[in-house]
Design a protein around this motif. Structure first.
Motif, PDB file in Angstrom:
ATOM      1  N   THR A 172       0.844  -1.193   0.000  1.00  0.00           N
ATOM      2  CA  THR A 172       0.000   0.000   0.000  1.00  0.00           C
ATOM      3  C   THR A 172       0.878   1.241   0.000  1.00  0.00           C
ATOM      4  O   THR A 172       1.931   1.256   0.624  1.00  0.00           O
ATOM      5  CB  THR A 172      -0.901   0.065   1.245  1.00  0.00           C
ATOM      6  OG1 THR A 172      -0.078   0.330   2.382  1.00  0.00           O
ATOM      7  CG2 THR A 172      -1.655  -1.229   1.466  1.00  0.00           C
TER       8      THR A 172
ATOM      9  N   GLU B   3       2.872   6.555  -2.915  1.00  0.00           N
ATOM     10  CA  GLU B   3       4.198   6.921  -3.404  1.00  0.00           C
ATOM     11  C   GLU B   3       4.863   5.794  -4.185  1.00  0.00           C
ATOM     12  O   GLU B   3       5.925   5.988  -4.769  1.00  0.00           O
ATOM     13  CB  GLU B   3       5.091   7.334  -2.211  1.00  0.00           C
ATOM     14  CG  GLU B   3       5.623   6.197  -1.326  1.00  0.00           C
ATOM     15  CD  GLU B   3       4.601   5.653  -0.301  1.00  0.00           C
ATOM     16  OE1 GLU B   3       3.391   5.730  -0.580  1.00  0.00           O
ATOM     17  OE2 GLU B   3       5.033   5.121   0.745  1.00  0.00           O
TER      18      GLU B   3
ATOM     19  N   ASP C 298      -3.512   4.627  -1.553  1.00  0.00           N
ATOM     20  CA  ASP C 298      -4.014   4.927  -0.214  1.00  0.00           C
ATOM     21  C   ASP C 298      -5.405   5.538  -0.268  1.00  0.00           C
ATOM     22  O   ASP C 298      -5.595   6.731  -0.012  1.00  0.00           O
ATOM     23  CB  ASP C 298      -3.056   5.915   0.482  1.00  0.00           C
ATOM     24  CG  ASP C 298      -1.742   5.254   0.862  1.00  0.00           C
ATOM     25  OD1 ASP C 298      -1.765   4.085   1.288  1.00  0.00           O
ATOM     26  OD2 ASP C 298      -0.687   5.899   0.727  1.00  0.00           O
TER      27      ASP C 298
ATOM     28  N   GLY D 205       0.739   1.238   5.599  1.00  0.00           N
ATOM     29  CA  GLY D 205      -0.625   1.633   5.921  1.00  0.00           C
ATOM     30  C   GLY D 205      -1.147   1.150   7.257  1.00  0.00           C
ATOM     31  O   GLY D 205      -2.348   1.198   7.492  1.00  0.00           O
TER      32      GLY D 205
ATOM     33  N   ASP E 246      -3.503   5.929   6.245  1.00  0.00           N
ATOM     34  CA  ASP E 246      -3.302   4.531   6.596  1.00  0.00           C
ATOM     35  C   ASP E 246      -4.645   3.827   6.743  1.00  0.00           C
ATOM     36  O   ASP E 246      -5.289   3.890   7.783  1.00  0.00           O
ATOM     37  CB  ASP E 246      -2.475   4.426   7.883  1.00  0.00           C
ATOM     38  CG  ASP E 246      -1.041   4.876   7.648  1.00  0.00           C
ATOM     39  OD1 ASP E 246      -0.507   4.571   6.561  1.00  0.00           O
ATOM     40  OD2 ASP E 246      -0.470   5.531   8.522  1.00  0.00           O
TER      41      ASP E 246
HETATM   42 MG    MG Z   1       1.954   4.271   3.421  1.00  0.00          MG
END
Ligand code: MG
Ligand code: AMP
Length: 636
Positions: free
Chosen positions: A413, A416, A456, A480, A487
């Motif tokens: 997850t 980025e 996310d 996350g 998260d």
């Molecule tokens: Mg993260």
């Protein structure tokens, strides 16, 4: 036994409404059916083709039709059969809220006592073809029936051995809701006569979910406080034993060739059907003779009357004062019981001279020395390593029944994260965790389902969970699980699954989430690449071994070593630092730090060959101090 609630229909008579979600006495129809089936089966699935999120919110895997275009309930049955992990599938429609509490056992009895392919419920007059019990191996027949254009269940029945289970004494089982009028009548009936029935069902369900939300595992744990975090954290060993205690191993079995069985887990014990060795044979190259011919003092001279080769026994007779030349593994001739190594004899022309000092029956391997007929060779749950493969081969076993491999879904997850091959914009990084995880999982003989990178968002995270839970026995994710704004892993688990705990007093690695989503076990590892490895080895690997059904006999390998470098450490957490372990010419192990210990620094991980394990209460480590070290070589 897997139960399948059929909710994949078009709801034509309900004006196209999704029937399973039509409310009855305050809750969707499907919920009534799920509650009735839950106590009757080990695994519960829902067949649905729309509103998948709403169905998934019940925490059971949602199976959609694999065939395009709605083809009736058989398509739903087939989709479930194709991915079934249990031996049997039982089905009930989503609109039968009063289904009998013994639906499954009655269908099963009919199935067994008639040696049938399929069991179907009847109301005493007619078959009720959506109440079915079938075995996983019915899939090919059903598949070809649908492929040939067949749609009607009754027609398919004429092609299989069918057993009927009589429910004429439980007609409510088949009360269903086909149109708004029926819905109203049934609701009135439910609310007046059995108002308590649905209320009780709901309380029970909510109650169960609440308990699970707190803790699906045994309680009684002594949590330790982590300074500065405001949350209780579990000690690692406690976390590990709690996780393992909550795991039920896979049960599916398959037969594989011995040569393909490395790393698999035996499903049943193996007893030997033969004696190994099956014949008395020599442990040495030398001379076989009767023990009575050995000299007590001085020397004896014997005639050599032949040779016994491994696989080519000497078939003549050996008399007193005689011997045969014998090779390692060769059968001992009848009248002989002793072998003298060839290095211990002298020659006198064609005869051999044996000095005193030997013992009767020396250098002979008796029948069954290794393993006797009927003796237990390997227990159920044995992990098959090279030695076990050899042992089974020595018994003549060419195929083994092993537990199926657990399926493990992984995803990363993070907004980025980019996949290899993509351009990196500012702030983006490559997803390395899936590669590390793949590597560690591949060594465990599990099937890996790679679900890629999940952004996310709440929606994407839920979708990923749902997809993972329908495909796999366990889900391992990274990232996350902290308390950042983006998260969503813990939140999704809290809302739609069951969460165990999510803080372990270890570094790197805190926090980690453990719980269940649907039927799948869930491990939410932190995002930092080194944390992923440490938490995987310490918590996930033992859990997956347990899931695979292996009785893990290996204690962790720890070495005491003299630490050459100063190590920074604060008391309060068990710490795994990366180190280089060496054995000096003096035989003493030393270890040093492999460099920057940041949780995201993979370089010091890749240059290390061990973890330096520093206990919870330990502070700074001075050079020259002895520390515990766990070599990577022992970690699989
Ligand atoms: Mg993260
Ligand atoms: P998170 O736990 O999601 O807050 O992530 C913690 C750190 O790990 C952040 O610096 C992330 O960028 C990094 N991270 C998370 N997932 C991955 C991944 N799959 N590969 C490499 N780094 C990651």
């Amino acid at each position: 036994m897997t139960g399948l609630v059929l909710a994949g229909g078009l709801g034509r008579r309900m004006g196209g409404e999704d029937k399973g979600l039509v409310e009855l006495a305050g809750r969707p129809l499907v919920e009534h059916v799920l509650d009735a089936l839950r106590p009757q089966v080990g695994t519960l699935w829902i067949n649905a083709n729309r509103n998948l999120d709403r169905y998934a919110a019940y925490g059971h895997p949602v199976v959609s039709d694999t065939l395009q275009g709605y083809m009736g309930p058989l398509a739903g049955v087939l989709s479930a059969l194709q991915r079934l992990q249990t031996e049997f599938l039982v089905t009930a429609p989503c609109d039968a809220p009063l289904v009998a509490p013994d639906l499954v056992s009655r269908l099963y009895d009919a199935y067994i006592s008639n040696d049938a392919d399929v069991a179907v419920a009847t109301d005493g007059r007619r078959q009720q073809p959506v109440f079915l019990l079938l075995r996983a191996d019915a899939a090919p027949a059903l598949e070809s029936y649908l492929a040939s254009g067949g749609r009607k269940i009754d027609t398919w029945f004429s092609q299989v051995r069918l057993a009927e289970a009589d429910f004429s004494d439980a007609p409510d089982t088949f009360v269903n809701v086909n149109d708004p009028d029926e819905r109203q009548r049934l609701e009135a009936r439910l609310l007046s006569t059995a108002g308590s029935r649905s209320a009780a069902g709901r309380d029970q369900r909510t109650g169960a979910r609440m308990t699970n939300a707190h803790d699906p595992l045994p309680a009684g744990v002594d949590p330790c406080d982590v300074p500065g975090h405001g949350h209780k954290a579990l000690r690692l060993d406690e976390a590990r034993s709690r996780i393992i205690a909550g795991i039920t191993p896979v049960t599916g079995q398959e037969t594989v060739a011995l040569s393909e069985s490395l790393g698999r887990v035996l499903a049943a014990e193996v007893r030997s059907t033969v004696d190994v060795p099956s014949h008395r044979n020599s442990a040495m190259d030398g001379y076989a003779l009767a023990g009575g011919d050995l000299p007590q003092t001085g020397a004896a001279t014997l005639d050599v009357v032949g040779t016994s080769w491994a696989g080519r026994p000497f078939d003549g007779a050996v008399g007193r004062g005689q011997c045969v030349r014998i090779m390692t593994g060769a059968t001992l001739p009848e009248a002989t019981d002793t072998v003298v190594m060839q290095e211990h004899v002298r020659f006198d022309g064609a005869r051999v001279v044996i000095e005193a000092g030997h013992h009767a029956r020396q250098n002979v391997r008796p029948v069954g020395e290794d393993i006797r007929r009927g003796e237990l060779a390997l227990g159920a749950g044995t992990l098959l390593r090279p030695a076990q493969l050899g042992l089974l081969a020595s018994l003549g076993v060419g195929e083994v029944v092993v537990l199926r491999r657990p399926r493990v879904a992984i995803f990363s997850t993070g907004d980025e994260l980019r996949s290899i091959g993509e351009e990196l914009a500012l702030g983006q990084i490559y997803d390395s965790n899936r590669y590390t995880l793949q590597g560690m999982l591949n060594r465990l003989q599990v099937e890996v389902v790679d679900l890629g990178v999940v952004p996310d968002t709440r929606e994407a995270t839920l979708r990923a969970f749902q997809s993972a839970a329908t495909q796999a026995d366990a889900i391992v994710t990274s990232g996350g699980v902290s308390v950042g704004e983006a998260d969503y892993v813990t939140e999704t688990l809290e809302r739609h699954g069951q969460i165990g705990f999510w803080k372990v007093a270890m570094k790197p690695g805190k926090p980690i989430a453990f719980g269940r989503f649907g039927q799948a076990y869930f491990f939410g590892l932190p995002g930092n690449p080194v944390s992923v490895m440490v938490t995987f080895y310490q918590l996930v690997q033992p859990a997956l071994r347990a899931l695979a059904g292996a009785h893990d006999p290996d204690p962790p390998i720890l070495v005491r070593a003299r630490c050459e470098t100063r190590l920074r450490k604060k008391p309060g957490r068990l710490e795994f630092q990366r180190g280089v372990l060496e054995r000096g010419t003096d035989g003493i192990y030393t270890v040093r730090s492999s460099g920057h210990q940041g949780a995201g620094v993979l370089r010091s991980m890749s240059e290390a060959n061990c973890f330096i394990i520093l206990p919870l209460e330990q502070g700074e480590v001075e050079p020259g101090t002895e520390v515990d070290v766990q070599p990577f070589a022992g970690l699989v």
